[in-house]
Design a protein around this motif. Structure first.
Motif, PDB file in Angstrom:
ATOM      1  N   LEU A 168       0.823  -1.202   0.000  1.00  0.00           N
ATOM      2  CA  LEU A 168       0.000   0.000   0.000  1.00  0.00           C
ATOM      3  C   LEU A 168       0.864   1.262   0.000  1.00  0.00           C
ATOM      4  CD1 LEU A 168      -2.823  -0.991   2.512  1.00  0.00           C
ATOM      5  CD2 LEU A 168      -3.039  -0.702   0.046  1.00  0.00           C
ATOM      6  N   GLU A 169       1.961   1.205   0.736  1.00  0.00           N
ATOM      7  CA  GLU A 169       2.864   2.364   0.755  1.00  0.00           C
ATOM      8  C   GLU A 169       3.488   2.579  -0.614  1.00  0.00           C
ATOM      9  OE1 GLU A 169       6.740   4.032   3.258  1.00  0.00           O
ATOM     10  OE2 GLU A 169       5.705   2.193   3.879  1.00  0.00           O
ATOM     11  N   MET A 170       3.841   1.503  -1.293  1.00  0.00           N
ATOM     12  CA  MET A 170       4.393   1.613  -2.633  1.00  0.00           C
ATOM     13  C   MET A 170       3.372   2.207  -3.600  1.00  0.00           C
ATOM     14  SD  MET A 170       5.914  -1.399  -5.067  1.00  0.00           S
ATOM     15  CE  MET A 170       4.322  -2.193  -5.221  1.00  0.00           C
ATOM     16  N   LEU A 171       2.100   1.764  -3.492  1.00  0.00           N
ATOM     17  CA  LEU A 171       1.053   2.298  -4.352  1.00  0.00           C
ATOM     18  C   LEU A 171       0.784   3.769  -4.060  1.00  0.00           C
ATOM     19  CD1 LEU A 171      -1.476  -0.690  -4.348  1.00  0.00           C
ATOM     20  CD2 LEU A 171       0.020   0.021  -6.211  1.00  0.00           C
ATOM     21  N   LEU A 172       0.898   4.149  -2.782  1.00  0.00           N
ATOM     22  CA  LEU A 172       0.721   5.558  -2.432  1.00  0.00           C
ATOM     23  C   LEU A 172       1.774   6.419  -3.108  1.00  0.00           C
ATOM     24  CD1 LEU A 172      -0.620   7.805  -0.778  1.00  0.00           C
ATOM     25  CD2 LEU A 172       0.884   7.192   1.124  1.00  0.00           C
ATOM     26  N   ASN A 173       3.011   5.933  -3.125  1.00  0.00           N
ATOM     27  CA  ASN A 173       4.068   6.669  -3.823  1.00  0.00           C
ATOM     28  C   ASN A 173       3.776   6.767  -5.313  1.00  0.00           C
ATOM     29  OD1 ASN A 173       5.512   7.003  -1.446  1.00  0.00           O
ATOM     30  ND2 ASN A 173       6.691   5.125  -1.730  1.00  0.00           N
ATOM     31  N   PHE A 174       3.245   5.677  -5.887  1.00  0.00           N
ATOM     32  CA  PHE A 174       2.919   5.675  -7.314  1.00  0.00           C
ATOM     33  C   PHE A 174       1.788   6.652  -7.618  1.00  0.00           C
ATOM     34  CE2 PHE A 174       0.294   3.887 -10.778  1.00  0.00           C
ATOM     35  CZ  PHE A 174       1.214   3.973 -11.809  1.00  0.00           C
ATOM     36  N   GLN A 175       0.768   6.665  -6.757  1.00  0.00           N
ATOM     37  CA  GLN A 175      -0.344   7.592  -6.959  1.00  0.00           C
ATOM     38  C   GLN A 175       0.125   9.041  -6.878  1.00  0.00           C
ATOM     39  OE1 GLN A 175      -3.682   4.639  -4.866  1.00  0.00           O
ATOM     40  NE2 GLN A 175      -3.346   6.668  -4.078  1.00  0.00           N
ATOM     41  N   THR A 176       0.998   9.321  -5.919  1.00  0.00           N
ATOM     42  CA  THR A 176       1.516  10.678  -5.777  1.00  0.00           C
ATOM     43  C   THR A 176       2.297  11.087  -7.017  1.00  0.00           C
ATOM     44  OG1 THR A 176       1.672  10.329  -3.381  1.00  0.00           O
ATOM     45  CG2 THR A 176       2.896  12.188  -4.311  1.00  0.00           C
ATOM     46  N   LEU A 177       3.091  10.157  -7.562  1.00  0.00           N
ATOM     47  CA  LEU A 177       3.846  10.441  -8.776  1.00  0.00           C
ATOM     48  C   LEU A 177       2.915  10.738  -9.946  1.00  0.00           C
ATOM     49  CD1 LEU A 177       6.538  10.526 -10.336  1.00  0.00           C
ATOM     50  CD2 LEU A 177       6.315   8.054 -10.659  1.00  0.00           C
ATOM     51  N   CYS A 178       1.821   9.952 -10.077  1.00  0.00           N
ATOM     52  CA  CYS A 178       0.862  10.184 -11.164  1.00  0.00           C
ATOM     53  C   CYS A 178       0.213  11.559 -11.040  1.00  0.00           C
ATOM     54  CB  CYS A 178      -0.204   9.091 -11.162  1.00  0.00           C
ATOM     55  SG  CYS A 178       0.397   7.465 -11.684  1.00  0.00           S
ATOM     56  N   SER A 179      -0.131  11.958  -9.831  1.00  0.00           N
ATOM     57  CA  SER A 179      -0.726  13.274  -9.628  1.00  0.00           C
ATOM     58  C   SER A 179       0.260  14.379  -9.996  1.00  0.00           C
ATOM     59  CB  SER A 179      -1.178  13.433  -8.177  1.00  0.00           C
ATOM     60  OG  SER A 179      -2.228  12.549  -7.869  1.00  0.00           O
ATOM     61  N   ASP A 180       1.526  14.200  -9.656  1.00  0.00           N
ATOM     62  CA  ASP A 180       2.537  15.203  -9.988  1.00  0.00           C
ATOM     63  C   ASP A 180       2.742  15.310 -11.496  1.00  0.00           C
ATOM     64  OD1 ASP A 180       2.864  15.663  -7.312  1.00  0.00           O
ATOM     65  OD2 ASP A 180       4.656  14.421  -7.106  1.00  0.00           O
ATOM     66  N   LEU A 181       2.718  14.151 -12.194  1.00  0.00           N
ATOM     67  CA  LEU A 181       2.966  14.162 -13.634  1.00  0.00           C
ATOM     68  C   LEU A 181       1.779  14.695 -14.429  1.00  0.00           C
ATOM     69  CD1 LEU A 181       4.812  10.737 -14.116  1.00  0.00           C
ATOM     70  CD2 LEU A 181       5.817  13.021 -14.131  1.00  0.00           C
ATOM     71  N   THR A 182       0.569  14.386 -13.998  1.00  0.00           N
ATOM     72  CA  THR A 182      -0.620  14.779 -14.756  1.00  0.00           C
ATOM     73  C   THR A 182      -1.206  16.107 -14.310  1.00  0.00           C
ATOM     74  OG1 THR A 182      -2.068  13.539 -13.249  1.00  0.00           O
ATOM     75  CG2 THR A 182      -1.195  12.368 -15.171  1.00  0.00           C
ATOM     76  N   GLY A 183      -0.875  16.547 -13.099  1.00  0.00           N
ATOM     77  CA  GLY A 183      -1.459  17.774 -12.584  1.00  0.00           C
ATOM     78  C   GLY A 183      -2.870  17.593 -12.070  1.00  0.00           C
ATOM     79  N   LEU A 184      -3.340  16.353 -11.994  1.00  0.00           N
ATOM     80  CA  LEU A 184      -4.689  16.086 -11.505  1.00  0.00           C
ATOM     81  C   LEU A 184      -4.692  16.069  -9.979  1.00  0.00           C
ATOM     82  CD1 LEU A 184      -5.717  13.238 -13.978  1.00  0.00           C
ATOM     83  CD2 LEU A 184      -6.412  15.637 -14.061  1.00  0.00           C
ATOM     84  N   PRO A 185      -5.801  16.480  -9.358  1.00  0.00           N
ATOM     85  CA  PRO A 185      -5.832  16.547  -7.891  1.00  0.00           C
ATOM     86  C   PRO A 185      -5.905  15.183  -7.220  1.00  0.00           C
ATOM     87  CG  PRO A 185      -7.980  17.112  -8.796  1.00  0.00           C
ATOM     88  CD  PRO A 185      -7.052  16.984  -9.967  1.00  0.00           C
TER      89      PRO A 185
END
Length: 280
Positions: A171-188
């Motif tokens: 879950l911690e790994m997925l949280l890091n992945f989700q944060t990266l996706c938000s940073d790359l796409t600019g989505l909230p």
């Protein structure tokens, strides 16, 4: 040299009798050695089978598994009213499905033997070119991500592999992945599913419906026809249960901002491998 000598004495104490220590050992060192010896004599309950042959395989399951000893097992059985495992099994498993024959199983393998067997079986696979599309294609994961994310031992070594707590590292790994996706796409917001892509999309649809589709308002959900067919199928299956009207169409010509939709799904790249913006 004195520090080295004391270190060596502490190391050898587990293998040599106390009389083998040098007579010049100080009282403090002797006291420390005595405490170490007492700790080494503490009993450890284990079902592991110790071998008299030092050359035997040390990575067998029985030698590495910690479990109740015979006395603990007897007490547990008595506490629930049984005197043996056989009587416990016979009282819980119906007689019409309980087999009296011993299982025909091959001798257990050690971990290294099992890995070697699996490797020999996997070496028979032939890697072919895949032209099916629809998301079934190979990907290249940079080594820095592979090592620090997917293969990071910090995600799993803190837990035993048969306990559900290993999911905490995932879950911690997925949280890091989700944060990266938000940073790359600019989505909230971004969501990473624990399962496959189709399930992640269905979860996103359900989240949109929970936020915007309450009380019968905005119960429509738009899905681009360029989304993977297996994803569309799962979305439609999930939508029927929770009362969502799924509309599949061309996102470039559909009006999804008319206030009737609680959300929409676009795929990038799409199921045909085309890279298109949301306006195309």
């Amino acid at each position: 040299m004195a520090i080295l000598s004391n270190t060596v004495r502490r190391s050898l104490h587990h293998f040599l009798p106390r009389t083998s220590c040098a007579p010049s050992t100080s009282n403090a060192t002797a006291s420390a050695l005595g405490r170490a010896a007492a700790a080494s004599r503490r009993s450890i309950h284990s079902t592991s089978v110790l071998s008299g042959d030092a050359l035997d395989m040390a990575d067998t399951f029985s030698r590495r598994h910690l479990g109740p000893n015979d006395e603990d097992t007897k007490l547990m059985l008595q506490s629930i009213g049984f005197d043996s495992f056989d009587s416990l099994v016979k009282s819980t498993v119906p007689a019409n499905i309980l087999s009296s024959k011993p299982l025909s199983l091959e001798p257990a393998m050690s971990e290294s033997e099992a890995l070697s067997k699996i490797h020999s079986m996997a070496s028979k696979n032939k890697v072919m070119k895949s032209y099916i599309g629809m998301g079934y294609y190979d990907t290249i994961v940079p080594n820095v991500i592979l090592r620090n994310m997917l293969e990071n031992p910090g995600w799993y070594t803190a837990y035993t592999p048969y306990q559900a707590e290993i999911a905490q590292g995932r879950l911690e790994m997925l949280l890091n992945f989700q944060t990266l996706c938000s940073d790359l796409t600019g989505l909230p917001m971004s969501v990473a599913s624990l399962l496959d892509e189709s399930t992640a999309t269905a979860e996103a649809m359900q989240m949109c419906f929970s936020l915007k589709g309450k009380k019968g308002k905005k119960n429509k959900f738009f899905v681009s026809e360029d989304v993977h067919p297996q994803t569309i199928s799962l979305i439609q299956t999930r939508a029927v249960v929770i009362g969502i009207d799924v509309v599949v169409g061309d996102h470039s010509t559909s009006d999804i901002d008319n206030g009737e939709y609680c959300g929409a799904v676009l795929q990038y790249p799409n199921t045909y491998g085309a890279v298109q913006s949301s306006g195309e």
